[in-house]
Write a protein that holds these residues in place. Structure first.
Motif, PDB file in Angstrom:
ATOM      1  N   ALA A  71       9.124  19.928  62.862  1.00 33.63           N
ATOM      2  CA  ALA A  71       8.067  20.938  62.849  1.00 33.63           C
ATOM      3  C   ALA A  71       6.718  20.358  62.408  1.00 33.63           C
ATOM      4  O   ALA A  71       5.670  20.971  62.631  1.00 33.63           O
ATOM      5  CB  ALA A  71       8.459  22.099  61.937  1.00 33.63           C
ATOM      6  N   ARG A  74       3.381  16.472  65.595  1.00 31.27           N
ATOM      7  CA  ARG A  74       2.589  17.048  66.682  1.00 31.27           C
ATOM      8  C   ARG A  74       2.718  16.197  67.938  1.00 31.27           C
ATOM      9  O   ARG A  74       2.621  14.957  67.903  1.00 31.27           O
ATOM     10  CB  ARG A  74       1.121  17.128  66.279  1.00 31.27           C
ATOM     11  N   LEU A  75       2.930  16.871  69.072  1.00 30.29           N
ATOM     12  CA  LEU A  75       3.134  16.159  70.335  1.00 30.29           C
ATOM     13  C   LEU A  75       1.930  15.329  70.755  1.00 30.29           C
ATOM     14  O   LEU A  75       2.080  14.220  71.264  1.00 30.29           O
ATOM     15  CB  LEU A  75       3.497  17.156  71.439  1.00 30.29           C
ATOM     16  N   ASP A 121      -4.465  20.165  73.090  1.00 33.71           N
ATOM     17  CA  ASP A 121      -3.533  21.176  73.574  1.00 33.71           C
ATOM     18  C   ASP A 121      -2.094  20.796  73.227  1.00 33.71           C
ATOM     19  O   ASP A 121      -1.311  21.640  72.785  1.00 33.71           O
ATOM     20  CB  ASP A 121      -3.685  21.377  75.083  1.00 33.71           C
ATOM     21  N   LEU A 122      -1.741  19.534  73.421  1.00 28.67           N
ATOM     22  CA  LEU A 122      -0.400  19.088  73.046  1.00 28.67           C
ATOM     23  C   LEU A 122      -0.159  19.242  71.550  1.00 28.67           C
ATOM     24  O   LEU A 122       0.960  19.533  71.123  1.00 28.67           O
ATOM     25  CB  LEU A 122      -0.183  17.635  73.463  1.00 28.67           C
ATOM     26  N   ASN A 123      -1.207  19.074  70.757  1.00 27.08           N
ATOM     27  CA  ASN A 123      -1.062  19.188  69.308  1.00 27.08           C
ATOM     28  C   ASN A 123      -0.820  20.621  68.843  1.00 27.08           C
ATOM     29  O   ASN A 123      -0.529  20.861  67.676  1.00 27.08           O
ATOM     30  CB  ASN A 123      -2.253  18.570  68.578  1.00 27.08           C
ATOM     31  N   ARG A 124      -0.905  21.576  69.756  1.00 30.37           N
ATOM     32  CA  ARG A 124      -0.538  22.958  69.420  1.00 30.37           C
ATOM     33  C   ARG A 124       0.982  23.113  69.362  1.00 30.37           C
ATOM     34  O   ARG A 124       1.487  24.129  68.918  1.00 30.37           O
ATOM     35  CB  ARG A 124      -1.115  23.929  70.454  1.00 30.37           C
ATOM     36  N   SER A 125       1.688  22.106  69.857  1.00 24.92           N
ATOM     37  CA  SER A 125       3.147  22.125  69.869  1.00 24.92           C
ATOM     38  C   SER A 125       3.678  20.988  69.010  1.00 24.92           C
ATOM     39  O   SER A 125       3.019  19.970  68.837  1.00 24.92           O
ATOM     40  CB  SER A 125       3.675  21.958  71.299  1.00 24.92           C
ATOM     41  N   THR A 126       4.887  21.206  68.526  1.00 24.81           N
ATOM     42  CA  THR A 126       5.525  20.192  67.694  1.00 24.81           C
ATOM     43  C   THR A 126       6.809  19.710  68.367  1.00 24.81           C
ATOM     44  O   THR A 126       7.276  20.300  69.347  1.00 24.81           O
ATOM     45  CB  THR A 126       5.883  20.748  66.302  1.00 24.81           C
ATOM     46  N   LEU A 127       7.371  18.698  67.790  1.00 23.53           N
ATOM     47  CA  LEU A 127       8.632  18.168  68.279  1.00 23.53           C
ATOM     48  C   LEU A 127       9.738  19.227  68.189  1.00 23.53           C
ATOM     49  O   LEU A 127      10.621  19.284  69.041  1.00 23.53           O
ATOM     50  CB  LEU A 127       8.995  16.919  67.474  1.00 23.53           C
ATOM     51  N   ASP A 129       9.446  22.292  68.882  1.00 21.91           N
ATOM     52  CA  ASP A 129       9.304  23.155  70.059  1.00 21.91           C
ATOM     53  C   ASP A 129      10.025  22.614  71.286  1.00 21.91           C
ATOM     54  O   ASP A 129      10.373  23.370  72.191  1.00 21.91           O
ATOM     55  CB  ASP A 129       7.826  23.370  70.413  1.00 21.91           C
ATOM     56  N   ILE A 130      10.228  21.308  71.341  1.00 21.22           N
ATOM     57  CA  ILE A 130      10.824  20.700  72.540  1.00 21.22           C
ATOM     58  C   ILE A 130      12.148  19.990  72.264  1.00 21.22           C
ATOM     59  O   ILE A 130      12.666  19.277  73.108  1.00 21.22           O
ATOM     60  CB  ILE A 130       9.839  19.720  73.216  1.00 21.22           C
TER      61      ILE A 130
END
Length: 138
Positions: A71, A74-75, A121-127, A129-130
């Motif tokens: 969590a 950051r992607l 934009d990728l940093n809005r998601s975390t590991l 999340d995927i």
């Protein structure tokens, strides 16, 4: 836009690792699971370790583990790390390639902005999340 296979494979490894964050993963096991070159994955794992994403351990109980919670990873930061040294366009590289419009080009600034927004934009998601589904032990 095209991410390198280095980044693609690195993200796959991290997605698996995020499914069991307390488990150590060997490069050999990951290579077998994803049917990829162990040598190539070893290089990726080294970059992830240098970047503080994973910690590697040698020995019988060795392997790699995530250094932080999925969590917290950051992607965009992962992609930036793995794409390090890659240029979006030839003119971004050393020597500027064969560009003849360097002094009057208005595209380069827009490409830099787009690249920054992509990472943001990728940093809005975390590991987390995927993360791949957890594997059931046989």
């Amino acid at each position: 836009m095209n991410l390198t296979s280095f980044t693609d494979y690195g993200l796959r490894m991290l997605m698996r690792m995020a499914s069991a964050p307390d488990q150590a993963f060997s490069t050999a096991d990951l290579a077998e699971e994803f049917r990829l070159s162990r040598n190539h994955l070893t290089k990726i794992m080294q970059r992830l370790a240098q970047g503080g994403i994973v910690e590697t351990r040698r020995g019988v109980n060795g392997g790699a583990i995530l250094r932080r919670s999925p969590a917290e990873i950051r992607l965009g930061d992962v992609v930036r790390l793995l794409e390090q040294g890659q240029t979006l366009a030839e003119c971004f590289g050393p020597g500027k390639g064969a560009c003849t419009i360097e002094g009057c080009c208005r595209l380069k600034a827009r490409l830099r902005q787009a690249e920054a927004r992509f990472i943001e934009d990728l940093n809005r998601s975390t590991l987390l999340d995927i993360a791949l589904p957890a594997r059931v032990a046989a």
